[in-house]
Each structure stands twice: as C-alpha cells, then as structure tokens.
Motif scaffolding. Structure first.
Motif, PDB file in Angstrom:
ATOM      1  N   PHE A 140      62.439  86.918 -88.566  1.00  0.00           N
ATOM      2  CA  PHE A 140      63.335  86.391 -87.537  1.00  0.00           C
ATOM      3  C   PHE A 140      64.768  86.830 -87.830  1.00  0.00           C
ATOM      4  O   PHE A 140      65.489  87.270 -86.935  1.00  0.00           O
ATOM      5  CB  PHE A 140      63.235  84.856 -87.508  1.00  0.00           C
ATOM      6  CG  PHE A 140      64.092  84.197 -86.479  1.00  0.00           C
ATOM      7  CD1 PHE A 140      63.654  84.049 -85.176  1.00  0.00           C
ATOM      8  CD2 PHE A 140      65.339  83.690 -86.817  1.00  0.00           C
ATOM      9  CE1 PHE A 140      64.441  83.422 -84.219  1.00  0.00           C
ATOM     10  CE2 PHE A 140      66.138  83.060 -85.874  1.00  0.00           C
ATOM     11  CZ  PHE A 140      65.687  82.924 -84.574  1.00  0.00           C
TER      12      PHE A 140
ATOM     13  N   VAL B 164      61.658  79.911 -88.729  1.00  0.00           N
ATOM     14  CA  VAL B 164      62.715  80.861 -89.053  1.00  0.00           C
ATOM     15  C   VAL B 164      62.280  81.563 -90.335  1.00  0.00           C
ATOM     16  O   VAL B 164      62.220  80.960 -91.401  1.00  0.00           O
ATOM     17  CB  VAL B 164      64.073  80.150 -89.236  1.00  0.00           C
ATOM     18  CG1 VAL B 164      65.152  81.160 -89.587  1.00  0.00           C
ATOM     19  CG2 VAL B 164      64.443  79.380 -87.972  1.00  0.00           C
TER      20      VAL B 164
ATOM     21  N   GLU C 258      66.097  76.432 -81.877  1.00  0.00           N
ATOM     22  CA  GLU C 258      65.175  76.924 -80.849  1.00  0.00           C
ATOM     23  C   GLU C 258      63.883  76.118 -80.769  1.00  0.00           C
ATOM     24  O   GLU C 258      62.898  76.579 -80.228  1.00  0.00           O
ATOM     25  CB  GLU C 258      64.881  78.410 -81.077  1.00  0.00           C
ATOM     26  CG  GLU C 258      66.080  79.277 -80.792  1.00  0.00           C
ATOM     27  CD  GLU C 258      65.755  80.759 -80.775  1.00  0.00           C
ATOM     28  OE1 GLU C 258      64.588  81.153 -81.001  1.00  0.00           O
ATOM     29  OE2 GLU C 258      66.675  81.536 -80.536  1.00  0.00           O
TER      30      GLU C 258
ATOM     31  N   ARG D  59      60.295  76.805 -83.602  1.00  0.00           N
ATOM     32  CA  ARG D  59      60.017  78.174 -84.029  1.00  0.00           C
ATOM     33  C   ARG D  59      60.324  78.320 -85.507  1.00  0.00           C
ATOM     34  O   ARG D  59      61.363  77.883 -85.986  1.00  0.00           O
ATOM     35  CB  ARG D  59      60.868  79.166 -83.234  1.00  0.00           C
ATOM     36  CG  ARG D  59      60.594  80.589 -83.664  1.00  0.00           C
ATOM     37  CD  ARG D  59      61.114  81.597 -82.710  1.00  0.00           C
ATOM     38  NE  ARG D  59      60.798  82.928 -83.218  1.00  0.00           N
ATOM     39  CZ  ARG D  59      61.348  84.011 -82.775  1.00  0.00           C
ATOM     40  NH1 ARG D  59      62.228  83.967 -81.820  1.00  0.00           N
ATOM     41  NH2 ARG D  59      61.017  85.183 -83.284  1.00  0.00           N
TER      42      ARG D  59
ATOM     43  N   VAL E 222      72.118  82.850 -88.455  1.00  0.00           N
ATOM     44  CA  VAL E 222      70.806  83.093 -87.844  1.00  0.00           C
ATOM     45  C   VAL E 222      69.864  81.923 -88.109  1.00  0.00           C
ATOM     46  O   VAL E 222      69.134  81.488 -87.207  1.00  0.00           O
ATOM     47  CB  VAL E 222      70.197  84.420 -88.344  1.00  0.00           C
ATOM     48  CG1 VAL E 222      68.745  84.563 -87.909  1.00  0.00           C
ATOM     49  CG2 VAL E 222      71.011  85.600 -87.840  1.00  0.00           C
TER      50      VAL E 222
ATOM     51  N   GLU F 186      70.852  79.180 -85.842  1.00  0.00           N
ATOM     52  CA  GLU F 186      70.458  79.502 -84.472  1.00  0.00           C
ATOM     53  C   GLU F 186      68.963  79.288 -84.280  1.00  0.00           C
ATOM     54  O   GLU F 186      68.528  78.683 -83.302  1.00  0.00           O
ATOM     55  CB  GLU F 186      70.809  80.956 -84.151  1.00  0.00           C
ATOM     56  CG  GLU F 186      70.349  81.430 -82.792  1.00  0.00           C
ATOM     57  CD  GLU F 186      70.536  82.929 -82.591  1.00  0.00           C
ATOM     58  OE1 GLU F 186      70.092  83.414 -81.540  1.00  0.00           O
ATOM     59  OE2 GLU F 186      71.105  83.609 -83.460  1.00  0.00           O
ATOM     60  N   GLY F 187      68.180  79.762 -85.216  1.00  0.00           N
ATOM     61  CA  GLY F 187      66.726  79.631 -85.115  1.00  0.00           C
ATOM     62  C   GLY F 187      66.260  78.196 -85.168  1.00  0.00           C
ATOM     63  O   GLY F 187      65.330  77.807 -84.465  1.00  0.00           O
TER      64      GLY F 187
ATOM     65  N   CYS G 267      59.282  79.872 -94.727  1.00  0.00           N
ATOM     66  CA  CYS G 267      60.317  79.711 -93.711  1.00  0.00           C
ATOM     67  C   CYS G 267      61.652  79.432 -94.389  1.00  0.00           C
ATOM     68  O   CYS G 267      61.707  79.153 -95.583  1.00  0.00           O
ATOM     69  CB  CYS G 267      59.961  78.556 -92.779  1.00  0.00           C
ATOM     70  SG  CYS G 267      58.458  78.866 -91.847  1.00  0.00           S
TER      71      CYS G 267
ATOM     72  N   ARG H  87      67.110  89.209 -85.419  1.00  0.00           N
ATOM     73  CA  ARG H  87      68.380  88.750 -84.879  1.00  0.00           C
ATOM     74  C   ARG H  87      69.565  89.573 -85.364  1.00  0.00           C
ATOM     75  O   ARG H  87      70.544  89.730 -84.651  1.00  0.00           O
ATOM     76  CB  ARG H  87      68.609  87.269 -85.204  1.00  0.00           C
ATOM     77  CG  ARG H  87      67.658  86.361 -84.456  1.00  0.00           C
ATOM     78  CD  ARG H  87      67.856  86.544 -82.939  1.00  0.00           C
ATOM     79  NE  ARG H  87      66.782  85.975 -82.174  1.00  0.00           N
ATOM     80  CZ  ARG H  87      66.792  84.790 -81.609  1.00  0.00           C
ATOM     81  NH1 ARG H  87      67.829  84.013 -81.735  1.00  0.00           N
ATOM     82  NH2 ARG H  87      65.758  84.383 -80.923  1.00  0.00           N
TER      83      ARG H  87
END
Length: 143
Positions: A51, A47, A42, A45, A35, A38-39, A89, A55
């Motif tokens: 988040f 994470v 993006e 954004r 995750v 993946e974040g 984050c 997800r």
C-alpha cells in the motif's frame, strides 16, 4: 500544475514539520507516516508495505526499506492483519500520531495563509473544484 509538482518534490511543507518535532524524523519516514495515516482512514483496508509503495509510487523494495526505517525510528509498528495473520500490516505509534498532527497543523496554517485574502465563496469554490479534480485524477489512475 508543474509548479505545484515541483514544490511537492522539494517537500517544502515537510521541512517545517520535521523541524518542529521533538523526535528526529527524516522526510521519507514522514512520507510513510502520512500514507499509514491516510490508509487507516480508508475503513478496514489493511495498510501494508505494498500500500505504501502504491501511494508513494515507488517500487516495493524501496518501500520496504523506508517502512523498515519508519519502524526502527518508532513512528510506525508492524501488526498482524486481522484478515490474514500471515500478513504484516502497519499502524502509527503515539510518536507517529504526533508527527501526523504536526503535519496537518503545519499544512493547514500554510494553506490558510496562502488563501487568506480570498473571500469565503472563492475558498468554497476552490475546495469544491479541487476535490472534483482529485477524484477525477484518482479515477484516471485506476482506469
């Protein structure tokens, strides 16, 4: 679709990744690592634990626990948000990046084997339709 979901629930693709790593990692940590990776892709954004919860479709308190485990085991680190210094984050460590690379490699090898007897046109059509399906699925979940 049910058979695909059952295979995902068993995490049959995650087990070979875990077994192939030099650092011990549990499946929940690997899910967090996926995750966070993946974040990060993006673009801009943050994470966060929220988040991760979103997800993985789990409650925030469970996400907080498994993120804490991922941090403790050295796969993920907490950093201050560039937008709001009060917010924490998540980002991958070098160990987390190795786990992501191993996961991608294992998945690519697995799926290449699954579709190896498909011709190029079938592979392209499958990729196109699967991408369309995932985008529609994402839209349905947001709506």
């Amino acid at each position: 679709m049910i058979r695909i979901r059952r295979r995902q629930s068993r995490r049959s693709l995650a087990r070979p990744v875990v077994e192939g790593l030099t650092e011990p990692v549990d499946l929940n940590t690997l899910a967090v690592v996926d995750v966070v990776d993946e974040g990060a892709g993006e673009g801009g954004r943050d994470v966060t634990v929220g988040f991760v919860a979103d997800r993985l479709a789990i409650d925030p308190s469970r996400a907080s626990r498994i993120v804490a485990d991922a941090v403790k085991s050295g796969f993920v680190r907490r950093v201050a948000s560039q937008e709001d210094g009060r917010r924490s984050c998540l980002e991958l460590t070098a160990t987390g990046e190795r786990a992501v690379a191993a996961a991608h490699r294992t998945r690519q090898e697995f799926y290449a084997t699954v579709i190896e007897d498909w011709d190029t046109q079938e592979q392209r059509e499958f990729a196109r339709l699967l991408t369309k399906f995932v985008r529609s699925l994402d839209g349905a979940e947001e709506g």
